[in-house]
Design a protein around this motif. Structure first.
Motif, mmCIF file in Angstrom:
data_model
loop_
_atom_site.group_PDB
_atom_site.id
_atom_site.type_symbol
_atom_site.label_atom_id
_atom_site.label_comp_id
_atom_site.label_asym_id
_atom_site.label_seq_id
_atom_site.Cartn_x
_atom_site.Cartn_y
_atom_site.Cartn_z
ATOM 1 N N HIS A 185 -5.638 7.960 3.991
ATOM 2 C CA HIS A 185 -5.433 8.811 5.187
ATOM 3 C C HIS A 185 -6.702 8.753 6.029
ATOM 4 O O HIS A 185 -7.452 9.726 6.105
ATOM 5 C CB HIS A 185 -5.058 10.249 4.841
ATOM 6 C CG HIS A 185 -5.817 10.827 3.684
ATOM 7 N ND1 HIS A 185 -7.184 10.799 3.614
ATOM 8 C CD2 HIS A 185 -5.394 11.455 2.564
ATOM 9 C CE1 HIS A 185 -7.571 11.390 2.511
ATOM 10 N NE2 HIS A 185 -6.510 11.789 1.840
ATOM 11 N N ARG B 106 0.959 4.955 5.578
ATOM 12 C CA ARG B 106 0.350 6.133 6.207
ATOM 13 C C ARG B 106 -0.485 5.727 7.413
ATOM 14 O O ARG B 106 -0.479 6.397 8.451
ATOM 15 C CB ARG B 106 -0.517 6.871 5.186
ATOM 16 C CG ARG B 106 0.267 7.639 4.138
ATOM 17 C CD ARG B 106 -0.685 8.350 3.197
ATOM 18 N NE ARG B 106 0.020 9.147 2.210
ATOM 19 C CZ ARG B 106 -0.585 9.812 1.237
ATOM 20 N NH1 ARG B 106 -1.910 9.781 1.137
ATOM 21 N NH2 ARG B 106 0.106 10.528 0.373
ATOM 22 N N TRP C 100 2.873 11.754 5.377
ATOM 23 C CA TRP C 100 2.176 11.290 4.174
ATOM 24 C C TRP C 100 3.145 10.912 3.057
ATOM 25 O O TRP C 100 2.761 10.255 2.092
ATOM 26 C CB TRP C 100 1.188 12.351 3.667
ATOM 27 C CG TRP C 100 1.754 13.714 3.391
ATOM 28 C CD1 TRP C 100 1.654 14.817 4.183
ATOM 29 C CD2 TRP C 100 2.502 14.132 2.229
ATOM 30 N NE1 TRP C 100 2.293 15.892 3.600
ATOM 31 C CE2 TRP C 100 2.812 15.501 2.401
ATOM 32 C CE3 TRP C 100 2.938 13.485 1.069
ATOM 33 C CZ2 TRP C 100 3.542 16.228 1.459
ATOM 34 C CZ3 TRP C 100 3.662 14.206 0.138
ATOM 35 C CH2 TRP C 100 3.958 15.569 0.344
#
Length: 449
Positions: A226, A405, A293
């Protein structure tokens, strides 16, 4: 001549001030002679010698300015699970303290902030780690090798530092090494408090300015899975912040921090700040349309986060992955568009989100096809029992957990290199490689060597 003398004195004064900001070497003693209780004064004066860094931060904080001192946050009732007298200054008195400060203390003065936090995805950060068998297995079995002494080190040094932990105390009421220290945002305290204000407002200073800068989020929102700070830096918003953000104003009151104080948004601007008609919120999920996510993205139409209520009822759960705006994903997007409207035209914002949403939906087509292949291989017994030894599983994991992601987050935060090269390009490579393995195993009926 007089002006020159005044200038020299002013310059010397500013130099001395600059040299002392954050400098704890000068904090040898600190006498307090204003509106604090005797116990509060005693704590400050003693800790100015014992932990001068703490006192130096406190005296520059809003708490320090308004007379909220150590004892106001660290004192607890005698029957509190964290209550102790392990500080020599209070032994034998009626005062009990805790080194840990739970949100149950913070909410005495900041009830709305704690309530909104509990409604957000941040609240489940630590509890969900305990609820997910796969994460426990990864940290303790695969990474920690089930070693009797070392198996908890991956969690304590890694995951826990951002997610937080369910904090345990030893017989002296001090937190155990396996569960603390950490700055994880979802900490669960022995008194039942959930959350960690100092994840964003670092301890004792609790600066609103600090929390409004991207660095407050960057320590956890980075890396291959992320890379939000990298994505921000890749965007035009990050471009402007990095060029001139050091000159912006960050200390305006909540609901009054508006364009003009800054020229481009930070993380806090879009996800939390009061701007235009929007009110400040500590629910960072409230303005999000998508869950980006998860392996496959769905719109956030699940209402508020539920993990805190579950925990208070004795359950450790994964929480609500689709937590968002209480009125659903359309309302969430509408609020985010209101943020954008402060600087962009309606056409600009609508066009941006139209294409970003298409990129999320494009990702879903890849993920759906990949998941079908993995499910079929699993059903036919064509996956290794040790999934981390299985090439097909590892491709699937990286497709959604890393590259996927990046593809989705890059699109929704305006970062072209992450939407494309670190995102969809890698995803299309992944699925081709997975398809080759799938075809080979289905045709041969066995797992390749």
């Amino acid at each position: 001549m007089l002006k020159r003398i005044l200038f020299i004195f002013l310059a010397l004064g500013l130099t001395a001030f600059a040299a002392n900001v954050g400098d704890v070497t000068n904090v040898k003693t600190l006498k307090v002679n204003r509106g604090l209780t005797d116990a509060g004064k005693s704590c400050v004066e003693c800790h100015a010698k014992m932990t001068p860094g703490h006192v130096n931060d406190w005296k520059e904080s809003r708490h320090g300015h308004v007379g909220v001192s150590c004892i106001d946050c660290h004192s607890v009732k005698k029957d509190n699970p964290m209550a102790a007298q392990n500080c020599k200054g209070i032994k034998g008195t009626e005062i009990f303290v805790s080194a840990l400060v739970s949100p149950k203390t913070c909410e005495r003065c900041h009830p709305n902030e704690v309530k909104e936090f509990h409604q957000s995805g941040h609240a489940r950060a630590a509890i969900q780690v305990k609820a997910k068998k796969g994460m426990q297995s990864l940290m303790q079995h695969f990474e920690g090798r089930d070693h009797k002494d070392f198996k908890h080190s991956p969690e304590a040094t890694g995951c826990m530092q951002c997610h937080g932990s369910i904090i345990k105390l030893d017989k002296d009421k001090r937190p155990t090494a396996e569960t603390w220290p950490n700055y994880g945002i979802g900490n669960v305290y022995p008194d039942g408090g959930v959350g960690n204000c100092k994840s964003c407002h670092s301890g004792h200073k609790f600066s609103i300015e600090e929390a409004r800068k991207p660095a407050a989020c960057a320590s956890c929102h980075l890396g291959p899975d992320h890379p939000d700070i990298e994505i921000y830096n890749n965007s035009m918003h990050g471009h402007i912040f990095n060029a001139e953000g050091s000159k912006w104003k960050y200390d305006s009151a909540p609901d009054a921090w508006e364009p003009g104080d800054y020229r481009a948004p930070t993380c806090a601007t879009c996800h939390m700040s009061g701007i235009g008609d929007l009110k400040t919120t500590h629910n960072v999920s409230k303005r999000l349309k998508w869950n980006i996510w998860a392996p496959i993205s769905k719109t956030r139409d699940g209402g508020y986060e539920t993990v805190v209520a579950d925990y208070e009822n004795g359950k450790i759960t994964k929480g609500n992955a689709l937590a968002g705006h209480p009125k659903g994903s359309k309302a969430a997007r509408s609020e985010m568009e209101q943020v954008c409207a402060s600087c962009h035209t309606k056409t600009h914002t609508k066009n941006f989100f139209t294409m970003a949403d298409k990129h999320v939906k494009l990702y879903n087509t890849y993920a759906t096809d990949a998941k079908k292949m993995i499910d079929e291989l699993t059903k036919k017994g064509l996956m290794h029992k040790d999934k981390w030894s299985d090439k097909a599983f590892k491709i699937w994991y990286h497709l959604w957990h890393h590259e996927g992601r990046r593809m989705r987050q890059g699109a929704l935060m305006g970062a072209p290199d992450y939407a494309h090269w670190h995102g969809v390009f890698e995803v299309q490579q992944d699925i081709r490689e997975l398809k080759l393995i799938y075809d080979k195993r289905i045709k041969s009926g066995k797992i390749e060597d």
